[in-house]
Enzyme design. Structure first.
Site, PDB file in Angstrom:
ATOM      1  N   HIS A   4       0.840  -1.224   0.000  1.00  0.00           N
ATOM      2  CA  HIS A   4       0.000   0.000   0.000  1.00  0.00           C
ATOM      3  C   HIS A   4       0.869   1.267   0.000  1.00  0.00           C
ATOM      4  O   HIS A   4       0.424   2.312   0.472  1.00  0.00           O
ATOM      5  CB  HIS A   4      -0.955   0.042   1.199  1.00  0.00           C
ATOM      6  CG  HIS A   4      -1.685  -1.245   1.429  1.00  0.00           C
ATOM      7  ND1 HIS A   4      -2.905  -1.530   0.860  1.00  0.00           N
ATOM      8  CD2 HIS A   4      -1.343  -2.354   2.135  1.00  0.00           C
ATOM      9  CE1 HIS A   4      -3.295  -2.742   1.232  1.00  0.00           C
ATOM     10  NE2 HIS A   4      -2.354  -3.268   2.003  1.00  0.00           N
ATOM     11  N   SER A  37      14.982  21.229 -16.509  1.00  0.00           N
ATOM     12  CA  SER A  37      13.780  22.012 -16.799  1.00  0.00           C
ATOM     13  C   SER A  37      14.211  23.302 -17.494  1.00  0.00           C
ATOM     14  O   SER A  37      15.292  23.822 -17.233  1.00  0.00           O
ATOM     15  CB  SER A  37      13.062  22.335 -15.487  1.00  0.00           C
ATOM     16  OG  SER A  37      12.300  23.514 -15.628  1.00  0.00           O
ATOM     17  N   LYS A  69      15.968  21.598 -11.185  1.00  0.00           N
ATOM     18  CA  LYS A  69      15.332  20.324 -11.536  1.00  0.00           C
ATOM     19  C   LYS A  69      16.250  19.330 -12.217  1.00  0.00           C
ATOM     20  O   LYS A  69      17.092  19.688 -13.033  1.00  0.00           O
ATOM     21  CB  LYS A  69      14.126  20.581 -12.469  1.00  0.00           C
ATOM     22  CG  LYS A  69      12.927  21.208 -11.802  1.00  0.00           C
ATOM     23  CD  LYS A  69      12.276  20.356 -10.724  1.00  0.00           C
ATOM     24  CE  LYS A  69      11.461  19.227 -11.286  1.00  0.00           C
ATOM     25  NZ  LYS A  69      10.263  19.654 -11.992  1.00  0.00           N
ATOM     26  N   GLU A 112       9.879   8.114 -17.151  1.00  0.00           N
ATOM     27  CA  GLU A 112       8.506   8.569 -17.416  1.00  0.00           C
ATOM     28  C   GLU A 112       8.064   8.188 -18.824  1.00  0.00           C
ATOM     29  O   GLU A 112       6.916   7.782 -19.051  1.00  0.00           O
ATOM     30  CB  GLU A 112       8.410  10.086 -17.225  1.00  0.00           C
ATOM     31  CG  GLU A 112       8.510  10.494 -15.767  1.00  0.00           C
ATOM     32  CD  GLU A 112       8.713  12.001 -15.600  1.00  0.00           C
ATOM     33  OE1 GLU A 112       8.113  12.774 -16.354  1.00  0.00           O
ATOM     34  OE2 GLU A 112       9.498  12.388 -14.710  1.00  0.00           O
TER      35      GLU A 112
END
Ligand code: ARG
Length: 458
Positions: free
Chosen positions: A156, A277, A283, A290
């Protein structure tokens, strides 16, 4: 380029129809398989006396030249041709005249295309399988280095019980080994030769199907001519195996993405496999992971395309089936592309062992072991569970952990506790104690690594 089916028609094909009908834009990648299939077919025609031996030899020799010419760039594939089969046969006829026109005896493009896709995909299955083996090998190395790196295991997404990073990585190895096995299974069923099925009803010529099958390295021939030209199960099966691979890569990617976040900081990706970024200077984004996660959608889409294309078409061949190629080729290409980027990303990542260890120390993930300690002292598990639950609540109240809570507090909740509890709940002990086959202890992880390495070598 001229159509193959002149004779019945009085008009040229409309340009729009040709563009719509043509598949050469995406089936030209099968040129080598188409030529190899034709070489085997021509040889069989000669051996069986269906065409003269001398003509069969001329055809096979010229086909091999055409192959060389395409590979060397001397011959360019004409994208106005209807498909790759039309182009190769047309080129052969241009070069050999009458003799070239004999190649298509006892054959249809329907069994020809069914053959070509099998030849093409069977080679691609090996390529994908080798790439997965490469990833497995990298993961085994990483797991070896991290066989003792303690981290929290989750259910979980809540810290649950202590494991090692090596054990966690080996879970993916188990999945990937099944993927390799599934691909081998798909290939086994795919490796049956449909050539000789003709358009749908076989042929009246005395062909030798076993000969062509053997020449092309198939394990056997298909036993029903209608099925031989209509079956695309092998594409669906492959797309499904590829989809499962993408499920695994996608779950793994999701974890990589989480582990890279400041909230976890379990790993750091190499700069070569991260992006920045355009506006936020701080970043460092896990774009590769992804994209892999995102591209799983494409592959599932390809599987859905194939299922949908096939589900409603009456036997035997229908032009709908031309839609099989873009879908299955895209699925194969996508998986290969993902693996190309994914494997070196894993290989170059840095494992932040201390951060994993710190996270493991803070989530009461040794609570089960604390309860088990009481069970060893004779308490029934349910009572031990309840006592430990009370200890956890007390720790949370006091801002402590099971390791830092004083022994007096332990004893207040259950008098069976003594100093030995601290040893019993040490994370190293908790992991080491999980010795049964498949557990996270060092010996088990090493056994998993050994088995996986043996599996990919065979
Ligand atoms: N380009 C076609 C395909 O991919 C080849 C088979 C054509 N057969 C036919 N009867 N039109 O399916």
């Amino acid at each position: 380029m001229a159509q193959l089916w002149k004779g019945r028609f009085k008009k040229e094909l409309a340009k729009e129809t040709n563009d719509f009908n043509s598949s050469i834009g995406f089936d030209s990648r099968m040129f080598e398989e188409d030529i190899n299939g034709s070489v085997a077919h021509a040889q069989m025609l000669g051996d069986a006396g269906i065409i003269a031996k001398s003509e069969s030899e001329k055809i096979t020799a010229e086909l091999k030249k055409i192959l060389e010419d395409i590979k060397s760039g001397v011959l360019e594939i004409d994208l106005n041709a209807e498909d790759i089969h039309t182009f190769i046969e047309g080129e052969l006829t241009e070069r050999l005249g009458q003799t070239g026109k004999r190649l298509h005896t006892a054959r249809s493009r329907n069994d020809q295309v069914a053959l070509d896709i099998r030849l093409y995909l069977r080679k691609e299955i090996d390529a994908v399988s080798d790439m997965i083996k490469g990833l497995v090998s990298v993961l085994c190395d990483k797991a070896q280095e991290n066989a003792e790196t303690i981290m929290p295991g989750y259910t979980h997404l809540q810290r649950a019980q202590p494991i090692t990073f090596g054990h966690h990585l080996m879970a993916y190895v188990s999945m990937l080994c099944r993927d390799i096995d599934r691909l081998a299974d798909v290939k086994r069923r795919m490796n049956i030769c449909p050539l000789g099925s003709g358009a749908l009803a076989g042929t009246t010529y005395p062909i030798d199907r076993d000969e062509t099958a053997e020449l092309l390295g198939f394990d056997g021939v298909s036993l029903n001519s209608l099925d031989g030209v209509s079956d695309r199960d092998f594409c669906i099966e492959l797309a499904s195996a590829l989809s499962i691979i993408m499920v695994h890569l996608s779950r793994f990617s999701e974890e990589i993405i989480m582990w890279c976040s400041w909230e976890f900081k379990f790993i750091e990706l190499d700069d070569a496999f991260s992006t920045g970024s355009s506006i936020m200077p701080q970043k460092k984004n896990p774009d590769i992971a992804e994209l892999v996660r995102g591209k799983s959608g494409r592959v599932f889409g390809d599987l859905t395309t194939l299922l949908t294309v096939m589900k409603g078409i009456a036997l035997a061949y229908n032009k709908d089936m031309q839609e099989d190629k873009e879908a299955i080729f895209d699925a194969v290409d996508t998986v290969k592309m993902c693996l190309t980027a994914f494997t070196p990303m894993i290989d170059t990542m840095t494992v932040l062992k201390d951060n994993m260890r710190n996270a493991a120390a803070k989530g009461f993930i040794n609570a089960t072991d604390c309860a088990d300690y009481l069970v060893a002292k004779g308490l029934p598990f349910r009572d031990a569970y309840k006592a430990t639950g009370e200890l956890v609540a007390l720790c949370i109240d006091k801002g402590l952990t099971l390791e830092t809570l004083g022994i007096d507090e332990y004893k207040k909740i259950c008098e069976l506790f003594d100093e030995g509890v601290y040893d019993a709940i040490s994370l190293e002990k908790c992991v080491a104690g999980r010795k049964a086959i498949g557990g996270p202890c060092v010996q088990s992880v090493k056994a998993q690594i050994k088995a996986a390495r043996k599996f990919i070598e065979k």
